[in-house]
Design a protein around this motif. Structure first.
Motif, PDB file in Angstrom:
ATOM      1  N   GLN A 101      36.072   5.233  18.803  1.00 27.23           N
ATOM      2  CA  GLN A 101      35.292   5.451  20.002  1.00 27.23           C
ATOM      3  C   GLN A 101      34.885   4.110  20.572  1.00 27.23           C
ATOM      4  O   GLN A 101      34.434   3.235  19.843  1.00 27.23           O
ATOM      5  N   LEU A 157      42.028  11.827  20.406  1.00 30.56           N
ATOM      6  CA  LEU A 157      41.053  12.711  19.762  1.00 30.56           C
ATOM      7  C   LEU A 157      39.812  11.907  19.360  1.00 30.56           C
ATOM      8  O   LEU A 157      38.676  12.352  19.546  1.00 30.56           O
ATOM      9  N   VAL A 164      34.617  18.241  16.133  1.00 36.57           N
ATOM     10  CA  VAL A 164      35.941  17.732  15.756  1.00 36.57           C
ATOM     11  C   VAL A 164      36.068  17.632  14.234  1.00 36.57           C
ATOM     12  O   VAL A 164      37.052  18.097  13.646  1.00 36.57           O
ATOM     13  N   GLN A 216      28.601   9.685  12.549  1.00 39.84           N
ATOM     14  CA  GLN A 216      28.475   9.365  13.971  1.00 39.84           C
ATOM     15  C   GLN A 216      27.106   8.758  14.263  1.00 39.84           C
ATOM     16  O   GLN A 216      26.980   7.806  15.034  1.00 39.84           O
ATOM     17  N   GLY A 238      35.911  12.366  19.816  1.00 42.10           N
ATOM     18  CA  GLY A 238      35.477  12.910  18.528  1.00 42.10           C
ATOM     19  C   GLY A 238      34.761  11.880  17.670  1.00 42.10           C
ATOM     20  O   GLY A 238      34.048  12.252  16.733  1.00 42.10           O
ATOM     21  N   GLY A 292      33.953  12.024  13.886  1.00 38.91           N
ATOM     22  CA  GLY A 292      34.514  13.337  13.573  1.00 38.91           C
ATOM     23  C   GLY A 292      36.016  13.252  13.374  1.00 38.91           C
ATOM     24  O   GLY A 292      36.615  14.065  12.658  1.00 38.91           O
ATOM     25  N   ALA A 293      36.648  12.268  13.999  1.00 40.29           N
ATOM     26  CA  ALA A 293      38.086  12.061  13.800  1.00 40.29           C
ATOM     27  C   ALA A 293      38.354  10.986  12.748  1.00 40.29           C
ATOM     28  O   ALA A 293      39.387  11.013  12.091  1.00 40.29           O
ATOM     29  N   CYS A 319      30.409  14.466   9.269  1.00 42.67           N
ATOM     30  CA  CYS A 319      30.911  13.634  10.362  1.00 42.67           C
ATOM     31  C   CYS A 319      29.787  13.263  11.325  1.00 42.67           C
ATOM     32  O   CYS A 319      29.762  12.159  11.871  1.00 42.67           O
ATOM     33  N   TRP A 349      30.133  16.341  19.491  1.00 44.32           N
ATOM     34  CA  TRP A 349      31.592  16.212  19.409  1.00 44.32           C
ATOM     35  C   TRP A 349      32.048  15.832  18.000  1.00 44.32           C
ATOM     36  O   TRP A 349      33.056  16.334  17.507  1.00 44.32           O
ATOM     37  N   ALA A 350      31.289  14.946  17.352  1.00 37.94           N
ATOM     38  CA  ALA A 350      31.643  14.564  15.983  1.00 37.94           C
ATOM     39  C   ALA A 350      31.583  15.790  15.080  1.00 37.94           C
ATOM     40  O   ALA A 350      32.467  16.016  14.244  1.00 37.94           O
TER      41      ALA A 350
END
Lengths: 336, 151, 117
Positions: free
Chosen positions: A153, B85, B35, C19, B89, B92-93, C15, B31-32
């Motif tokens: 990201q 993605l 995904v 994050q 994500g 998460g990805a 996750c 989103w994390a």
């Protein structure tokens, strides 16, 4: 004149420009302004490095052609890019039978070239001179950041390296005239985040701009536009704030190429960056604006972040630099 | 003013913090979650199929499931989908084992143009190498402690 | 169905935690992968990770901490079976399938596909 500013008595002119842009740049708001927009980032070559070389080569050749010269007329070439050992420039000029100077000023390279070119022309050492610079998103990404297919990201301050090459032909004649130049000194505000180059470069831009105003006695209102290279949205707002502290209000005249080159999308984040950024925006858009008379006098204030991936891993900071050149339309040109 | 002094830097840092665009934290977290959860969901599906088809216990089905998921992560990296993605994500990805596969395949593909030996093979672990190294080092320390000191 | 729901929620939460670390700290994704794999190994040593895998299935065995956990578990098994030398053999034995598939698919994808940028 002044502390650092150079004044060119013979006023070298920018006779022609050429801009080659990648597909994403072509899709942006200035897509129609570029001479050539490539359909993909490989240009049918085997590697991205070869593609960048091709773009720069085409930009140089097109620029020479538009100036009405032949390749052998060119007396000097000033080129630069972002790759290690300036490899894009070196391979791009391999077939030019012309003395060549390689420049590295990160994203300020194009204006660095204009300053040196103007010096050579003004000093009477050359009358046919070409300046060029290029960058390519994928060659920069793999050298400075991650492999291109690695998923990650992008932080909100990250910038997107422009895929494109720009060139300008300098000599004596018709075209926007280079009247002044204020070469920058390195200003290091101590930023360590490679994803925040705007913050690293804004103080250098402020420093050069203040020096320029002090040396020339000009004010912001003397310029139709003050054009920064690729500060991005973040760096642009910092520059405005920094100058406000010095009682200079830039907000009405400031145009940051990096902030406007793309439509705002998640991928691009803070804006565009790279040697190609101000190069294609000047060659494609600003040069045309000046020739059409919509801008009579502009200041190109190109900034660069002079770090390498290795020094950053070793905990070094991002040293910033900014070079300025003042351009104005010739009066004779207006009368025609 | 070549290099900023400590005080100038501090003042400028405050200015940066003030004008820094905020990360969309809530959006990123959602989103994390989605995904990362979805990838684990696929993993569970793969695991169930392997267990049923081969008549394995959940523990036995672990390694083949991981193998299949790594292959899937590699495949979607090859197809040029995985980096897209991860753009939204985020972790998460990256965090699922498919992200580990992405970290191995991405440099392998990136450096194919430098050749199979000095490109693909030499660079394959530029991103994932540290993960393997730390996993081994920490596991050996933990294993030593728990089986000799712990007993 | 319950196993799917648990896999989704636990995997998703893990996750989300990562994050949170990405957004609130200076760490980049590559660094966080290292941190989480190490955390997994430590949690495994403390006897926390095995019960989580028991409950959440793929929700715990697909995220990267499971890689650290698998190494520690493998070391435990080999130490029980072969003695102290198991510390050096168990980890990579237990994760051999994953690593081999990763290397093979890396090689394969680099031959079959070209990066799109």
């Amino acid at each position: 004149m002044g502390e650092h500013t150079l004044c060119f008595p013979t006023r070298p002119a920018i006779l022609s420009t050429a801009s080659i842009a990648g597909p994403q740049e072509g899709d942006g708001p200035f897509g129609d302004m570029f001479d050539v927009v490539k359909a993909d980032t490989l240009l049918g070559e085997k590697t991205w490095e070869k593609a960048e070389v091709r773009m720069l080569q085409e930009a140089l050749e097109l620029c020479v052609y538009k100036a009405g010269w032949g390749l052998s007329d060119v007396q000097m070439l000033f080129c630069g890019d972002l790759l290690n050992q300036l490899s894009a420039s070196h391979y791009a000029v391999r077939d030019f039978p012309v003395p060549f100077f390689g420049l590295y000023g990160a994203c300020s390279t194009f204006v660095e070239g204009l300053i040196l070119g103007a010096l050579a022309v003004d000093g009477g050492y050359a009358s046919h001179l070409v300046v060029g610079s290029s960058s390519h998103h994928d060659t920069a990404e793999r050298q400075y950041r991650y492999p291109t297919e690695f998923g990650h990201q992008r932080p909100t301050t990250a910038q997107w390296t422009v895929c494109g090459a720009g060139a300008a032909a300098l000599g004596q004649g018709q075209g926007p005239l280079i009247t002044h130049a204020t070469p920058g000194r390195i200003v290091d505000p101590g930023i360590k985040d490679v994803n925040d180059m705007g913050s690293a470069m804004a103080p250098a831009a402020a420093d050069t701009f203040i020096t320029h105003l002090a040396d020339t006695g000009r004010t912001v209102d003397d310029y139709d536009l003050i054009v920064t290279g690729d500060l991005g949205r973040m760096g642009k707002s910092l520059l405005v704030t920094l100058l406000k502290h010095k009682n200079v209000d830039l907000s009405q005249r400031l145009l940051d190429c990096g902030s406007i080159l793309y439509d705002h999308t998640a991928e691009v984040m803070s804006g565009a960056s790279g040697c190609g950024c101000i190069a294609i925006m000047f060659a494609g858009y600003l040069f045309a604006e000046m020739q059409a008379g919509r801008a009579q006098r502009i200041l190109l204030l190109a900034n660069g972040s002079l770090h390498s991936p290795d020094t950053i891993q070793q905990g070094e900071t991002l040293p910033g630099i900014a070079h300025a050149v003042a351009l104005e339309n010739s009066r004779g040109g207006d009368a025609e | 003013m070549p290099k900023a002094t400590g005080r100038e830097t501090a003042a400028y840092q405050r200015m940066i913090v003030a004008s820094k665009p905020k990360r969309p934290l809530a959006e990123n977290l959602v989103w994390a979650f989605v995904v990362g959860g979805a990838i684990c969901l696929v993993g569970q599906g793969v695991k169930n199929i392997i267990m049923k088809a081969e008549g394995l216990t959940p523990t036995e089905a672990g390694p083949p499931t991981v193998g299949v998921m790594i292959f899937l992560g590699a495949l979607f990296t090859g197809l040029g989908v995985y980096d897209r993605l991860a753009r939204f994500g985020g972790m998460g990805a990256n965090l699922p084992i498919t992200g580990f596969a992405n970290a191995i395949v991405a440099p392998a593909m990136e450096y194919q143009r430098e050749g199979l030996v000095l490109g693909v093979s030499a660079r394959m672990f530029t991103v994932a190498g540290p993960v393997i190294v730390h996993a081994v080092v920490v596991a050996v320390i933990v294993g030593t402690l728990s089986h000799f000191v712990g007993k | 169905m319950m196993d799917f729901a648990l896999a989704f929620v636990v995997g998703g939460l893990m996750c989300m935690l990562a994050q949170l670390a990405l957004d609130l700290t200076e760490m980049n994704p590559a660094m966080l992968m290292v941190v989480f794999v190490s955390l997994g190994a430590v949690a495994s040593g403390l006897g926390l990770y095995a019960p989580l895998v028991e409950i959440a299935g793929a929700g715990a065995s697909i995220p990267l901490p499971a890689f650290g956990h698998a190494l520690v578990e493998g070391i435990g098994q080999d130490v029980d079976q072969y003695g102290p030398l198991g510390i050096l053999s168990g980890g990579l034995r237990a994760t051999a399938v994953g690593l081999t598939v990763a290397i093979l698919s890396g090689y394969l994808m680099a031959i079959v596909f070209t990066p799109k940028g």
